[in-house]
Enzyme design. Structure first.
Site, PDB file in Angstrom:
ATOM      1  N   CYS A 128       0.725  -1.427  -0.055  1.00  0.00           N
ATOM      2  CA  CYS A 128      -0.004   0.092  -0.044  1.00  0.00           C
ATOM      3  C   CYS A 128       0.859   1.251  -0.246  1.00  0.00           C
ATOM      4  O   CYS A 128       0.400   2.319  -0.914  1.00  0.00           O
ATOM      5  CB  CYS A 128      -1.087   0.057   1.234  1.00  0.00           C
ATOM      6  SG  CYS A 128      -0.188  -0.563   2.791  1.00  0.00           S
ATOM      7  N   HIS A 241      -3.074   6.079   4.806  1.00  0.00           N
ATOM      8  CA  HIS A 241      -1.647   6.252   4.780  1.00  0.00           C
ATOM      9  C   HIS A 241      -1.435   7.748   4.569  1.00  0.00           C
ATOM     10  O   HIS A 241      -1.727   7.821   3.262  1.00  0.00           O
ATOM     11  CB  HIS A 241      -0.903   5.128   4.274  1.00  0.00           C
ATOM     12  CG  HIS A 241      -0.903   3.797   4.759  1.00  0.00           C
ATOM     13  ND1 HIS A 241      -1.497   3.617   5.777  1.00  0.00           N
ATOM     14  CD2 HIS A 241      -0.515   2.737   4.316  1.00  0.00           C
ATOM     15  CE1 HIS A 241      -1.320   2.323   6.037  1.00  0.00           C
ATOM     16  NE2 HIS A 241      -0.982   1.844   5.189  1.00  0.00           N
TER      17      HIS A 241
END
Ligand code: NAP
Ligand code: 3JN
Length: 333
Positions: A128, A241
């Site tokens: 990710c 994130h």
């Protein structure tokens, strides 16, 4: 392949697997039949797809008969054992784990960056933290040639799965009510804390998560000369994130030009209006598909470098959405 697909999800009950189910539904992916697989612990449990309950089955070597597309998100060990069975049964595997990412015969794909790499067999979905960074870097690399990247990540607990989400919830409650904190997923309290530690430490002093960013970035951008200096940090957010990125280039680069470049690039939303306190934030990116880039500014210490801040929903573009976008490309090829 037929126009509608028999899709299997291995790891369907997990944080990524549940998001895959939801994204297949919201994008109206042409599903003819859905097979949901997890460990024996979850067999018999029901998940809902388009209003219909579907029973979860135990993942076994013979689970893939008639499956066209198998989406894997049950960890690297499970992928190593079962992805070859799915390919043998005729499925294309899109694997969210690190099991095959650096295998030279396996494409590592972000559709906005290297869709040309997609081919049948096993296709690996990157980590990710790498995905959201390379979506922003691709147009910069094409125009200015990237020499070196210095990146620090601020990663949400959902990247560590369902148990970590529960742990941050419980610890937050316990800290605020003055109770002792229980630690199971992380070695330290994560609530109201930052841990410069994601995945295991390696002999070179970096973590495996950090080295994934180094190696995967080079593979996806198809340029082994790119230098990457990463620090990966777990923070006490649930979703999305965030990353602070410094990029040094071969050609002279300027922040204003990069803003224009990124505004016209696929999968990116530029949010960059500091005078109005507008910049990408985790709480805004949650549930969204794009990668959000802001704080784009010249590096005052280097004429051939810029800084930016990039935020994306790690369970969506960082995992499940990227995998479904790869599946959508398969239908087009
Ligand atoms: P999670 O919430 O802990 O879910 C794990 C899933 O794997 C559950 O469905 C679990 O089934 C299943 N599973 C575990 N062991 C199994 C086994 N032996 N056989 C069959 N199924 C098994 O974790 P997650 O966050 O969804 O992550 C799952 C994996 O996805 C990670 O390990 C990683 O490889 C990958 N991932 C990738 C990214 C990325 O950056 N692209 C991000 C996060 C995760 P039960 O419910 O039955 O236990
Ligand atoms: O920690 C994160 O924010 C992302 C986690 C990813 C992850 C978690 C467990 C195992 C991975 C991954 O995708 O690299 C793996 C793995 O498959 O190695």
């Amino acid at each position: 392949m037929s126009a509608k697909y028999h899709v299997a999800i291995a790891g369907a009950t997990g944080a990524v697997g549940r998001m895959m189910l939801s994204i297949l539904e919201e994008r109206n992916f042409p599903v003819d039949r859905l097979t949901l697989l997890a460990s024996a612990r979850s067999a018999g449990q029901s998940l809902t797809f388009k209003g219909q309950p579907i029973q979860v089955q135990e993942l076994r070597e013979d689970s893939f008969a008639g499956v066209d597309i198998a989406l894997f998100s049950a960890g690297a060990g499970v992928s190593l054992q079962f992805a070859p069975c799915a390919v043998k049964a005729g499925a294309v595997v899109i694997d969210n784990s690190s099991a095959f990412r650096m295998d030279k015969d396996v494409p590592l794909v972000v559709p906005e960056v290297n869709p040309h790499a997609i081919r049948p067999g096993i296709i690996a979905n990157p980590n990710c933290s790498t995905i959201q960074m390379v979506v922003a870097l691709k147009p910069i690399h094409d125009k200015y040639r990237i020499k070196r990247i210095v990146v620090s990540t601020y990663q949400a607990v959902s990247g560590s799965g369902q148990k970590a989400i529960a742990e941050l919830e419980q610890q937050s409650r316990d800290v605020l009510s003055g109770k002792p904190v229980q630690k199971k997923v992380y070695p330290h309290q994560i609530a109201f804390n930052c841990l410069p530690h994601i995945d295991v430490f390696l002999d070179n002093g970096y973590t495996k998560e950090e080295m994934k960013m180094v190696n995967e970035t080079r593979k996806i951008l198809e340029d082994d000369s790119i230098l990457v200096s990463p620090t990966a940090v777990r923070v006490s957010t649930f979703h999305c994130h965030s990353e602070s990125v410094n990029v040094e280039t071969e050609e002279a680069i300027c922040a204003e030009d990069v803003k224009t470049l990124l505004r016209g690039s696929p999968g990116i939303t530029v949010v960059d209006n500091p005078s109005q306190n507008q910049y990408p934030m985790a709480i805004d990116a949650e549930g969204k598909d794009n990668v959000f880039v802001g704080r784009i500014r010249d590096d005052l210490s280097n004429k051939k470098a810029i800084n930016f801040w990039v935020v994306s929903d790690n369970l969506r573009k960082g995992a499940a959405l990227n995998a479904v976008q790869i599946a959508e490309q398969l239908g087009r090829s």
